[in-house]
Design a protein around this motif. Structure first.
Motif, PDB file in Angstrom:
ATOM      1  N   GLU A  11      43.280 -26.185 -10.839  1.00 50.65           N
ATOM      2  CA  GLU A  11      42.503 -24.948 -10.867  1.00 50.65           C
ATOM      3  C   GLU A  11      43.411 -23.741 -11.061  1.00 50.65           C
ATOM      4  OE1 GLU A  11      40.249 -24.763  -7.289  1.00 50.65           O
ATOM      5  OE2 GLU A  11      39.045 -26.544  -7.740  1.00 50.65           O
ATOM      6  N   LEU A  12      44.574 -23.754 -10.399  1.00 49.00           N
ATOM      7  CA  LEU A  12      45.506 -22.633 -10.528  1.00 49.00           C
ATOM      8  C   LEU A  12      46.076 -22.545 -11.941  1.00 49.00           C
ATOM      9  CD1 LEU A  12      46.906 -20.413  -8.854  1.00 49.00           C
ATOM     10  CD2 LEU A  12      48.729 -22.058  -8.363  1.00 49.00           C
ATOM     11  N   PHE A  13      46.416 -23.676 -12.524  1.00 49.89           N
ATOM     12  CA  PHE A  13      46.939 -23.674 -13.889  1.00 49.89           C
ATOM     13  C   PHE A  13      45.866 -23.230 -14.883  1.00 49.89           C
ATOM     14  CE2 PHE A  13      50.112 -27.224 -12.631  1.00 49.89           C
ATOM     15  CZ  PHE A  13      50.923 -26.283 -12.029  1.00 49.89           C
ATOM     16  N   ASP A  14      44.632 -23.636 -14.636  1.00 48.55           N
ATOM     17  CA  ASP A  14      43.545 -23.186 -15.502  1.00 48.55           C
ATOM     18  C   ASP A  14      43.379 -21.667 -15.411  1.00 48.55           C
ATOM     19  OD1 ASP A  14      41.132 -23.769 -17.199  1.00 48.55           O
ATOM     20  OD2 ASP A  14      40.118 -22.882 -15.476  1.00 48.55           O
ATOM     21  N   TRP A  15      43.493 -21.123 -14.188  1.00 48.83           N
ATOM     22  CA  TRP A  15      43.430 -19.666 -14.008  1.00 48.83           C
ATOM     23  C   TRP A  15      44.558 -18.985 -14.774  1.00 48.83           C
ATOM     24  CZ3 TRP A  15      47.312 -16.784 -11.608  1.00 48.83           C
ATOM     25  CH2 TRP A  15      47.020 -15.440 -11.355  1.00 48.83           C
ATOM     26  N   ALA A  16      45.768 -19.518 -14.689  1.00 46.46           N
ATOM     27  CA  ALA A  16      46.916 -18.936 -15.388  1.00 46.46           C
ATOM     28  C   ALA A  16      46.712 -18.991 -16.899  1.00 46.46           C
ATOM     29  CB  ALA A  16      48.199 -19.670 -14.993  1.00 46.46           C
ATOM     30  N   ARG A  17      46.128 -20.089 -17.386  1.00 47.47           N
ATOM     31  CA  ARG A  17      45.888 -20.194 -18.822  1.00 47.47           C
ATOM     32  C   ARG A  17      44.832 -19.202 -19.282  1.00 47.47           C
ATOM     33  NH1 ARG A  17      44.060 -25.974 -21.027  1.00 47.47           N
ATOM     34  NH2 ARG A  17      42.310 -25.503 -19.634  1.00 47.47           N
ATOM     35  N   ARG A  18      43.770 -19.063 -18.501  1.00 51.57           N
ATOM     36  CA  ARG A  18      42.721 -18.105 -18.884  1.00 51.57           C
ATOM     37  C   ARG A  18      43.232 -16.676 -18.911  1.00 51.57           C
ATOM     38  NH1 ARG A  18      39.423 -17.556 -15.249  1.00 51.57           N
ATOM     39  NH2 ARG A  18      39.892 -19.168 -13.690  1.00 51.57           N
ATOM     40  N   HIS A  19      44.160 -16.351 -18.041  1.00 56.35           N
ATOM     41  CA  HIS A  19      44.717 -14.996 -18.012  1.00 56.35           C
ATOM     42  C   HIS A  19      45.947 -14.850 -18.918  1.00 56.35           C
ATOM     43  CE1 HIS A  19      42.291 -13.008 -14.879  1.00 56.35           C
ATOM     44  NE2 HIS A  19      42.139 -14.217 -14.392  1.00 56.35           N
ATOM     45  N   ARG A  20      46.240 -15.894 -19.696  1.00 57.51           N
ATOM     46  CA  ARG A  20      47.365 -15.870 -20.638  1.00 57.51           C
ATOM     47  C   ARG A  20      48.642 -15.386 -19.952  1.00 57.51           C
ATOM     48  NH1 ARG A  20      47.296 -12.600 -24.540  1.00 57.51           N
ATOM     49  NH2 ARG A  20      45.748 -11.127 -23.756  1.00 57.51           N
ATOM     50  N   LEU A  21      48.904 -15.948 -18.788  1.00 61.36           N
ATOM     51  CA  LEU A  21      50.002 -15.480 -17.957  1.00 61.36           C
ATOM     52  C   LEU A  21      51.353 -15.689 -18.636  1.00 61.36           C
ATOM     53  CD1 LEU A  21      50.106 -14.125 -15.226  1.00 61.36           C
ATOM     54  CD2 LEU A  21      50.365 -16.351 -14.140  1.00 61.36           C
ATOM     55  N   ARG A  22      51.527 -16.821 -19.299  1.00 55.98           N
ATOM     56  CA  ARG A  22      52.811 -17.084 -19.945  1.00 55.98           C
ATOM     57  C   ARG A  22      53.078 -16.094 -21.068  1.00 55.98           C
ATOM     58  NH1 ARG A  22      55.764 -17.838 -17.583  1.00 55.98           N
ATOM     59  NH2 ARG A  22      57.229 -19.073 -18.745  1.00 55.98           N
ATOM     60  N   TYR A  33      52.935  -8.546   4.121  1.00 58.11           N
ATOM     61  CA  TYR A  33      51.710  -7.758   4.227  1.00 58.11           C
ATOM     62  C   TYR A  33      51.893  -6.310   3.802  1.00 58.11           C
ATOM     63  CZ  TYR A  33      48.959 -11.440   6.372  1.00 58.11           C
ATOM     64  OH  TYR A  33      48.261 -12.596   6.589  1.00 58.11           O
ATOM     65  N   LEU A  34      53.136  -5.818   3.764  1.00 55.73           N
ATOM     66  CA  LEU A  34      53.348  -4.467   3.258  1.00 55.73           C
ATOM     67  C   LEU A  34      52.838  -4.334   1.830  1.00 55.73           C
ATOM     68  CD1 LEU A  34      54.618  -1.625   3.517  1.00 55.73           C
ATOM     69  CD2 LEU A  34      56.753  -2.627   2.630  1.00 55.73           C
ATOM     70  N   PHE A  35      52.982  -5.391   1.053  1.00 52.30           N
ATOM     71  CA  PHE A  35      52.568  -5.355  -0.342  1.00 52.30           C
ATOM     72  C   PHE A  35      51.120  -5.830  -0.498  1.00 52.30           C
ATOM     73  CE2 PHE A  35      57.075  -6.523   0.025  1.00 52.30           C
ATOM     74  CZ  PHE A  35      57.637  -5.333  -0.432  1.00 52.30           C
ATOM     75  N   ASP A  36      50.790  -6.948   0.093  1.00 49.67           N
ATOM     76  CA  ASP A  36      49.418  -7.478   0.057  1.00 49.67           C
ATOM     77  C   ASP A  36      49.379  -8.793   0.819  1.00 49.67           C
ATOM     78  OD1 ASP A  36      47.072  -6.365  -0.856  1.00 49.67           O
ATOM     79  OD2 ASP A  36      47.505  -6.725  -2.977  1.00 49.67           O
ATOM     80  N   PRO A  37      48.233  -9.109   1.435  1.00 45.34           N
ATOM     81  CA  PRO A  37      48.043 -10.470   1.941  1.00 45.34           C
ATOM     82  C   PRO A  37      47.743 -11.402   0.781  1.00 45.34           C
ATOM     83  CG  PRO A  37      46.056  -9.201   2.250  1.00 45.34           C
ATOM     84  CD  PRO A  37      47.075  -8.237   1.694  1.00 45.34           C
ATOM     85  N   ALA A  38      47.557 -12.660   1.079  1.00 44.15           N
ATOM     86  CA  ALA A  38      47.158 -13.610   0.040  1.00 44.15           C
ATOM     87  C   ALA A  38      45.735 -13.290  -0.415  1.00 44.15           C
ATOM     88  CB  ALA A  38      47.244 -15.034   0.559  1.00 44.15           C
ATOM     89  N   LEU A  39      45.548 -13.205  -1.731  1.00 42.41           N
ATOM     90  CA  LEU A  39      44.268 -12.811  -2.318  1.00 42.41           C
ATOM     91  C   LEU A  39      43.692 -13.952  -3.150  1.00 42.41           C
ATOM     92  CD1 LEU A  39      45.412  -9.325  -3.679  1.00 42.41           C
ATOM     93  CD2 LEU A  39      44.107  -9.728  -1.583  1.00 42.41           C
ATOM     94  N   PRO A  40      42.349 -14.006  -3.292  1.00 44.18           N
ATOM     95  CA  PRO A  40      41.780 -14.944  -4.264  1.00 44.18           C
ATOM     96  C   PRO A  40      42.360 -14.662  -5.645  1.00 44.18           C
ATOM     97  CG  PRO A  40      40.071 -14.042  -2.850  1.00 44.18           C
ATOM     98  CD  PRO A  40      41.310 -13.254  -2.556  1.00 44.18           C
ATOM     99  N   PRO A  41      42.519 -15.674  -6.472  1.00 43.21           N
ATOM    100  CA  PRO A  41      43.209 -15.482  -7.754  1.00 43.21           C
ATOM    101  C   PRO A  41      42.655 -14.351  -8.609  1.00 43.21           C
ATOM    102  CG  PRO A  41      42.989 -17.811  -7.309  1.00 43.21           C
ATOM    103  CD  PRO A  41      42.230 -17.102  -6.228  1.00 43.21           C
ATOM    104  N   GLU A  42      41.337 -14.216  -8.707  1.00 46.48           N
ATOM    105  CA  GLU A  42      40.794 -13.153  -9.548  1.00 46.48           C
ATOM    106  C   GLU A  42      41.091 -11.772  -8.972  1.00 46.48           C
ATOM    107  OE1 GLU A  42      39.779 -13.495 -12.510  1.00 46.48           O
ATOM    108  OE2 GLU A  42      39.902 -15.682 -12.421  1.00 46.48           O
ATOM    109  N   ALA A  43      41.024 -11.655  -7.631  1.00 47.37           N
ATOM    110  CA  ALA A  43      41.381 -10.380  -7.003  1.00 47.37           C
ATOM    111  C   ALA A  43      42.867 -10.087  -7.200  1.00 47.37           C
ATOM    112  CB  ALA A  43      41.036 -10.420  -5.515  1.00 47.37           C
ATOM    113  N   ALA A  97      44.662 -11.045  -9.774  1.00 45.59           N
ATOM    114  CA  ALA A  97      44.833 -10.648 -11.167  1.00 45.59           C
ATOM    115  C   ALA A  97      44.456  -9.183 -11.369  1.00 45.59           C
ATOM    116  CB  ALA A  97      43.994 -11.550 -12.072  1.00 45.59           C
ATOM    117  N   ALA A  98      43.337  -8.762 -10.775  1.00 42.59           N
ATOM    118  CA  ALA A  98      42.903  -7.370 -10.921  1.00 42.59           C
ATOM    119  C   ALA A  98      43.891  -6.409 -10.273  1.00 42.59           C
ATOM    120  CB  ALA A  98      41.518  -7.198 -10.296  1.00 42.59           C
ATOM    121  N   ARG A  99      44.502  -6.830  -9.177  1.00 42.11           N
ATOM    122  CA  ARG A  99      45.395  -5.931  -8.429  1.00 42.11           C
ATOM    123  C   ARG A  99      46.805  -5.907  -9.001  1.00 42.11           C
ATOM    124  NH1 ARG A  99      48.512  -3.093  -6.035  1.00 42.11           N
ATOM    125  NH2 ARG A  99      48.833  -2.867  -3.780  1.00 42.11           N
ATOM    126  N   TRP A 100      47.320  -7.070  -9.461  1.00 38.48           N
ATOM    127  CA  TRP A 100      48.737  -7.163  -9.795  1.00 38.48           C
ATOM    128  C   TRP A 100      49.032  -7.491 -11.261  1.00 38.48           C
ATOM    129  CZ3 TRP A 100      52.360  -5.494  -6.546  1.00 38.48           C
ATOM    130  CH2 TRP A 100      52.015  -5.350  -5.204  1.00 38.48           C
TER     131      TRP A 100
END
Length: 610
Positions: free
Chosen positions: A430-441, A592-602, A604-607
């Motif tokens: 699921e994580l790799f699919d998310w990375a592919r959809r967001h064209r992370l590479r 936590y100064l930067f961010d807690p762990a977020l759902p992948p889509e959140a 992506a929107a934040r970082w």
């Protein structure tokens, strides 16, 4: 012989939906459901034949129980393959999670089947996976390609391994149901040992508790003979009954027969009465373990020594529910078995709620794994120079009834049950699919995903190949960083170092997480193929106000620079800690100064936003 291209099969995306459908069908106990599963699997992978095989008595070979061929399901094909016909194949099934023979007649693992099975049926390639029952192999799911050799793709192998898990869960469920039916059929005495069965034992236990004299107390003891189930598969059910009869005779020399019962296939229960009953029960447990550990003869002439997991519930005075006392003792024995062979677990009635809560959590974890409720959330790894996320750590999360459960509670349950392997791999996909959809590479070629691996995974012989194939299937090469903790290295033993070297050779960077805690050893920095390390949050949290902690961080940074290791400081919670770490030369941090762990889509929107 060169492998021919496979016939048309389903794309990887269809496999996910198919697994959900097959999982639903597997909830049907009827044999016809297995025929539907085989037919659908054969269609998805484009093969002409599929079969479910199970061990013959004594594990002398395999017998096909359900077969699919050319659109027809046979619920009793009565085909048998003895071990003597293809010993290399049977060794491979015992050792591998997936046996992919692309040229079955030439593959050294399957070529012994060529003359007597493969060539007469025109089979050119095999894709086989073991089916397990409570962790032990009880059969094989076999896909047979009729025609020339063919290549089995990574997604196809992963799909069949996942289906193996579904069918293994079906076996577990049916076995538990069968055990429950057997307990219900059990009336009074056990035929093999002559001892009271569960119902009569509970009745006698209730009378014993009610008849305690002033100053007396009672303890219930459950004895579980470890390894008996696996040896029963090897030697047959008659051997298991003979072992239990011999064990009953030995126990009967130490305990009055009226205090003893056989309450499950491999479990005895008894009670002792006295004034200081806990000490009495523990001493009795030791005597019983030593008596049962004496060698017993096997049908092939071997001498077998049994270890025994013991559960003890002392302080039964005043307890009106004798069946609950027995359940608590059995639960304690189960807990003892999980901690290692020959262990003793003592549970007072006052803490039974905690014990029952732990068992409920374990059942919930299994249900959640089936329902795919576990998720990866992403915590950013930030460059202190410009504040950009150069990576993220994937952290497992689970909401139970709408409330988050601490990973410290559910991850150990996943590891103990072995579910961590399929659950973690499903989350990686699921994580790799998310990375592919967001064209992370393409968008962020310097970005890395850090994922922690458990001791159970590092001990798996197929982890490296499965990771390689999965990464290639999703086109995310170079994205994954494999993290391990020092405690994981200790728990996994030599297997960990071997697996990590293979991972590094395959191009997966390896990072040592939580460095400075657990079974810390500087030799890890020399002996392991490390590309980075993470300074444990405990040092980072204290560095601002503790000179010694600050000196440790500075020393680790200097050591890492000399070893050419990338360093991430964990647990950064304040701006002062961030500035101090920058002063010391830290380049990367998370917390936590930067961010807690977020759902992948959140995340992506934040970082990852342009």
């Amino acid at each position: 012989m060169a492998s021919a291209p496979p016939p048309p099969a389903s794309p990887p995306a269809e496999f996910t939906g198919a697994l959900k459908r097959l999982h639903q069908w597997a909830q049907d106990d009827a044999p016809e459901a297995l025929g539907r599963i085989l037919a659908e699997t054969a269609r998805l992978l484009g093969v002409a034949r599929a079969g479910l095989w199970q061990w013959l008595p004594g594990r002398q070979g395999l017998r096909c129980m359900v077969a699919f061929e050319q659109g027809r399901v046979d619920l009793d094909p009565a085909i048998e393959v003895p071990v003597a016909m293809a010993p290399a194949y049977f060794r491979a099934i015992e050792d591998l999670m997936v046996l992919a023979a692309e040229d079955a007649c030439a593959d050294p693992r399957t070529c012994e089947l060529a003359e007597g099975y493969l060539r007469p049926l025109g089979i050119g390639a095999l894709l086989d996976v073991p089916i397990c029952e409570f962790g032990e192999i009880v059969g094989v799911l076999c896909l047979e390609h009729v025609g020339p050799p063919r290549r089995w793709t990574g997604p196809e192998q992963v799909f069949l391994a996942s289906l193996s898990g579904i069918l293994s869960q079906r076996h577990d469920r049916l076995r538990m149901a069968a055990n429950e039916d057997e307990r219900r059929r059990e009336l009074l005495f056990d035929a093999a040992t002559g001892l009271p069965g569960r119902s009569l034992f509970v009745d006698r236990l209730s009378q014993a508790v009610a008849g305690l004299h002033e100053g007396e107390d009672l303890a219930v003891i459950a004895l579980d003979l470890e390894r008996l189930r696996s040896l029963a598969h090897r030697y047959g059910g008659d051997f298991a009954d003979a072992v239990m009869a011999e064990a009953a005779a030995r126990i009967g020399q130490l305990v009055p027969a009226a205090h003893l019962g056989r309450v499950a296939d491999d479990t005895f229960a008894l009670w002792v009465v006295g004034e200081r009953v806990q000490g009495l029960a523990v001493r009795m447990a030791g005597r019983l373990q030593r008596a049962i550990a004496l060698p017993m003869g096997a049908p092939d002439g071997d001498s077998i020594e049994f270890s025994t997991a013991v559960g003890i519930v002392p302080g039964a005075r005043g307890e009106r529910d004798a069946d609950r006392l027995l359940r608590d003792a059995l639960t304690a024995a189960f807990g003892a078995a999980r901690k290692g062979r020959g262990r003793v677990e003592v549970v007072w009635p006052e803490v039974r709620e905690e014990l029952e809560s732990a068992l409920l959590l374990e059942r919930e974890v299994r249900r959640a794994a089936d329902a795919r409720e576990f998720q990866f959330h992403l915590q950013p790894i930030v460059s202190l120079a410009d504040g950009r996320a150069v990576g993220a750590e994937a952290l497992m999360r689970w909401n139970r009834d709408g409330r988050p459960v601490s990973p410290a509670e559910f991850v150990p349950r996943l590891e103990e049950s072995g579910l961590i392997v399929p659950v973690h791999m499903a989350l990686l996909r699921e994580l790799f699919d998310w990375a592919r959809r967001h064209r992370l590479r393409e968008r962020r070629p310097d970005f890395r995903l850090h994922v922690n691996f458990s001791p159970v995974q590092l001990q798996s012989p197929v982890l490296v190949a499965e990771l390689r194939d999965t990464v290639r299937a999703y086109g995310v090469e170079g994205l994954l960083v494999c993290e391990v903790t020092e405690n994981t290295l200790f728990a996994a033993g030599e297997d960990a170092a071997t697996t990590l070297r293979y991972l590094a050779d395959m191009g997966f960077p390896v990072s040592l997480d939580d460095f400075g805690t657990g079974f810390a050893s500087l030799s890890h920095l020399i002996d392991l193929p490390l590309a980075g390390l993470k300074i444990d949050r405990s040092f980072c949290l204290r560095a601002d106000g503790d000179p010694r902690a600050r000196a440790v961080v500075a020393g680790l940074l200097d050591l890492a620079r000399h070893l050419d290791l990338e360093v991430v400081a964990e647990g950064v919670e304040t701006a002062a800690q961030r500035e101090l770490l920058k002063t010391l030369g830290t380049e990367l941090a998370q917390g936590y100064l930067f961010d807690p762990a977020l759902p992948p889509e959140a995340f992506a929107a934040r970082w990852l936003a342009p």
